[in-house]
Write a protein that holds these residues in place. Structure first.
Motif, PDB file in Angstrom:
ATOM      1  N   HIS A 128      23.208  29.201  35.109  1.00 44.82           N
ATOM      2  CA  HIS A 128      23.272  30.481  34.408  1.00 44.82           C
ATOM      3  C   HIS A 128      23.014  31.638  35.364  1.00 44.82           C
ATOM      4  O   HIS A 128      22.141  31.548  36.226  1.00 44.82           O
ATOM      5  N   PRO A 129      23.734  32.740  35.189  1.00 43.96           N
ATOM      6  CA  PRO A 129      23.510  33.900  36.055  1.00 43.96           C
ATOM      7  C   PRO A 129      22.226  34.644  35.700  1.00 43.96           C
ATOM      8  O   PRO A 129      21.776  34.625  34.548  1.00 43.96           O
ATOM      9  N   TYR A 130      21.661  35.285  36.712  1.00 41.73           N
ATOM     10  CA  TYR A 130      20.438  36.076  36.557  1.00 41.73           C
ATOM     11  C   TYR A 130      20.591  37.272  37.499  1.00 41.73           C
ATOM     12  O   TYR A 130      20.599  37.097  38.711  1.00 41.73           O
ATOM     13  N   PHE A 131      20.724  38.463  36.945  1.00 42.28           N
ATOM     14  CA  PHE A 131      21.028  39.659  37.727  1.00 42.28           C
ATOM     15  C   PHE A 131      19.920  40.697  37.637  1.00 42.28           C
ATOM     16  O   PHE A 131      19.180  40.749  36.657  1.00 42.28           O
ATOM     17  N   VAL A 132      19.874  41.552  38.656  1.00 40.61           N
ATOM     18  CA  VAL A 132      19.074  42.767  38.596  1.00 40.61           C
ATOM     19  C   VAL A 132      20.002  43.952  38.835  1.00 40.61           C
ATOM     20  O   VAL A 132      21.050  43.826  39.472  1.00 40.61           O
ATOM     21  N   ALA A 133      19.594  45.095  38.295  1.00 39.94           N
ATOM     22  CA  ALA A 133      20.246  46.370  38.605  1.00 39.94           C
ATOM     23  C   ALA A 133      19.249  47.152  39.445  1.00 39.94           C
ATOM     24  O   ALA A 133      18.060  47.207  39.103  1.00 39.94           O
TER      25      ALA A 133
END
Length: 182
Positions: free
Chosen positions: A57-62
């Motif tokens: 699963h993807p896990y992103f930050v901005a």
């Protein structure tokens, strides 16, 4: 007035987890977006991220100007095998970063990544039916409301609903997962 600093959405790294934990802690303590009563520590945040990433699963930050201002990830909707093509989303922003389009950037990146991974359905479980900003964010990205669970949580002295929203990913339910689609 100068234009805002452009945001960069990228996969989360270990060094981002203190900021992720701080953002989430704010929501646990001060909002009804999360139904947790106590913020998890950074060790638990790291465990959750690792579990998500290890599960494909993807896990992103901005980030803006090198500062993490939000994060988003997907995880399994439910643990049973029949749900393996369905993911649940989570998006949290620093309180000073809300209303600037960062949730949209994160959700768009999450949708694209989940489609690339072959997932077919995306579920948003929005804490508190008065969380209109989150509901609108999801609806703008093609989610549709599929239900409301009334008064299933109690936090900050009041009963809370959960709003369920759903969006097809890729071919959705129009073909068998793993089959060569037309």
């Amino acid at each position: 007035m100068s234009s805002p600093t452009p945001a960069n959405v990228r996969p989360a790294e270990e060094d981002d987890l203190a900021a992720v934990a701080a953002i989430y802690a704010h929501h646990v303590r001060h909002s009804t977006a999360s139904f947790e009563a106590e913020p998890p520590d950074i060790v638990e945040i790291a465990r959750r991220r690792a579990s998500s990433v290890q599960g494909g699963h993807p896990y992103f930050v901005a980030e803006q100007a090198g500062v993490v201002v939000g994060y988003a990830y997907s995880g399994p909707y439910r643990p049973r095998a029949a749900y393996r093509n369905t993911v649940e989303t989570s998006i949290y922003l620093h309180p000073d970063a809300m209303g600037r389009g960062l949730g949209t950037l994160l959700l768009e990146a999450l949708i694209r990544a989940c489609e690339r991974h072959g997932f077919r359905q995306m579920i948003a479980v929005v804490g508190d039916s008065t969380n209109r900003a989150s509901i609108r964010l999801h609806e703008r990205q093609g989610f549709r409301r599929v239900g409301t669970l009334e008064a299933v949580g109690f936090k900050h002295g009041r009963w809370l609903d959960v709003v369920l929203l759903q969006r097809n990913l890729g071919e959705g339910a129009s073909s068998v997962p793993g089959a060569q689609g037309a």
